[in-house]
Design an enzyme around this catalytic site. Sequence first.
Site, PDB file in Angstrom:
ATOM      1  N   ASN A 208      12.162  -1.868  56.354  1.00 30.95           N
ATOM      2  CA  ASN A 208      12.452  -0.970  55.233  1.00 30.95           C
ATOM      3  C   ASN A 208      12.173  -1.697  53.919  1.00 30.95           C
ATOM      4  O   ASN A 208      11.763  -2.850  53.917  1.00 30.95           O
ATOM      5  CB  ASN A 208      13.907  -0.472  55.314  1.00 30.95           C
ATOM      6  CG  ASN A 208      14.877  -1.638  55.334  1.00 30.95           C
ATOM      7  OD1 ASN A 208      14.940  -2.416  54.402  1.00 30.95           O
ATOM      8  ND2 ASN A 208      15.621  -1.758  56.422  1.00 30.95           N
ATOM      9  N   LYS A 287      -1.511  -7.895  70.832  1.00 29.76           N
ATOM     10  CA  LYS A 287      -1.684  -6.857  69.818  1.00 29.76           C
ATOM     11  C   LYS A 287      -2.027  -5.515  70.489  1.00 29.76           C
ATOM     12  O   LYS A 287      -2.914  -5.470  71.358  1.00 29.76           O
ATOM     13  CB  LYS A 287      -2.815  -7.281  68.866  1.00 29.76           C
ATOM     14  CG  LYS A 287      -2.992  -6.356  67.695  1.00 29.76           C
ATOM     15  CD  LYS A 287      -4.142  -6.804  66.816  1.00 29.76           C
ATOM     16  CE  LYS A 287      -4.461  -5.700  65.825  1.00 29.76           C
ATOM     17  NZ  LYS A 287      -5.824  -5.771  65.319  1.00 29.76           N
ATOM     18  N   PHE A 321      28.054  -1.545  52.349  1.00 25.92           N
ATOM     19  CA  PHE A 321      27.224  -0.805  51.395  1.00 25.92           C
ATOM     20  C   PHE A 321      26.804   0.503  52.038  1.00 25.92           C
ATOM     21  O   PHE A 321      26.663   0.582  53.256  1.00 25.92           O
ATOM     22  CB  PHE A 321      25.973  -1.615  51.024  1.00 25.92           C
ATOM     23  CG  PHE A 321      26.208  -2.589  49.906  1.00 25.92           C
ATOM     24  CD1 PHE A 321      26.948  -3.729  50.112  1.00 25.92           C
ATOM     25  CD2 PHE A 321      25.686  -2.343  48.633  1.00 25.92           C
ATOM     26  CE1 PHE A 321      27.186  -4.628  49.079  1.00 25.92           C
ATOM     27  CE2 PHE A 321      25.921  -3.222  47.593  1.00 25.92           C
ATOM     28  CZ  PHE A 321      26.668  -4.371  47.813  1.00 25.92           C
ATOM     29  N   LYS A 335      31.797   6.294  56.466  1.00 26.39           N
ATOM     30  CA  LYS A 335      31.426   4.944  56.938  1.00 26.39           C
ATOM     31  C   LYS A 335      32.577   3.963  56.738  1.00 26.39           C
ATOM     32  O   LYS A 335      32.867   3.129  57.590  1.00 26.39           O
ATOM     33  CB  LYS A 335      30.178   4.445  56.196  1.00 26.39           C
ATOM     34  CG  LYS A 335      28.897   5.107  56.685  1.00 26.39           C
ATOM     35  CD  LYS A 335      27.682   4.721  55.870  1.00 26.39           C
ATOM     36  CE  LYS A 335      26.531   5.657  56.239  1.00 26.39           C
ATOM     37  NZ  LYS A 335      25.329   5.449  55.428  1.00 26.39           N
TER      38      LYS A 335
END
Length: 399
Positions: A208, A287, A321, A335
């Site tokens: 991310n 790969k 967070f 949360k």
Amino acid sequence: MLKDKKILIGITGGIAAYKVCEIIRECVRRDAIVKVVMTEHAKEFITPLTMQTLSRNVVFSDMFSLIKDYDIAHISLAEFADLAVLVPATANVIGKIASGIADDLLTTVFMATKAPVLICPAMNVNMYSNPVVQQNMTKLSDLGYLFVDPGYGELACQTTGKGRLAEIPEIMEAMETALTDKDLCGEHILITAGPTQEPFDPVRFISNHSSGKMGYALAAMAKRRGAQVTLISGPSSLPPPSGAEFIPVLTALDMRDAVMSNLNKATVVIKAAAVADYRPITVSPSKIKKGADSLIMELVRNPDIIAEIGKEKGNRLLVGFAMESENLIENAREKLEKKNMDMIVANDLTQEGAGFQTDTNIIKILYRNGRLEELPIMNKKDVANHILDRIRALKAEEH
Ligand code: CTP
């Protein structure tokens, strides 16, 4: 913070004197008030005019000069300083200070000041390793003088080794640290930061946009405020904060192992990392070549690290967070409760100035007792200090 702090910079005669220009500029950029005192030898390497221009103040070097406004220079300079920085510090000046010699303006000022003194040695590798110099530094360190150790690398005398002046960011951080109250002394804060990377072949991964900026700012500010800090970080381009224990990791599983094996020593855990919720179920050893027009990849849930900590948190304070794009408060509160946190820092990533990659953040803090605190846009260092203030207050409530 250096804003409005009075910094006395003492420059001695070493080739690294040219680097002091950048240090003074950085102090002025941070709104500090800078005065400079130089030895006669320092003037062989860099001119008082340069120092005067950069510091925006008269430069002092002569013990017996007649000055316009009557003032005893060495006493007024010594009293002026909130912090006195000796940079670069030669073996000679370290030896003089360690022996109580004050035979010029600089050594006299440094003897007379009651401000903390930060010494930044820079010299030839053999001089630095000389036991006499080492003993002098140990003596000064035992007396409470602060040091920024020199770095290892290429020296002006064409040798390689330990002796080059520490990097400027490290010196600036040591200055900030010297001027910050140690109100988190006694706490051991474990912080996670950055993204995790979940590989599916040797060249590719799922991740991310987290930069690590928020977690690294928390680590740096906690360190300045006297806490012991363990920073467990996914891949980030940021330099680890000096003085913190630094544990780099790649995947969520690595992060979980690192967190759980360091949990015992922590009194506070702050989970600022953007942990990938899923990882590819298999990792190809070679790969993956392209083939069909579409490719389906099966993912499996990663462990929820903070939820695991929440189950065995004991007396630790647990801070999480939540970055959301909708229903910020509801999602964050859920949360907080589900994962047994003490406080959650929520931000809305659709708001300009909040979220990944930016230098600022706009946060809301939710507490277990239902309280909600909304804060304006701030840079991430100020956000970090604010979160640490709240952690300190919660800790104080416990006692
Ligand atoms: N977290 C964690 N381990 C995970 C996922 C998240 O420790 N596998 C922590 C984060 O570090 C953060 C908090 O949980 O402190 C909330 O993370 P977030 O990604 O906002 O929430 P999730 O619980 O993963 O929920 P969702 O992604 O569905 O919003």
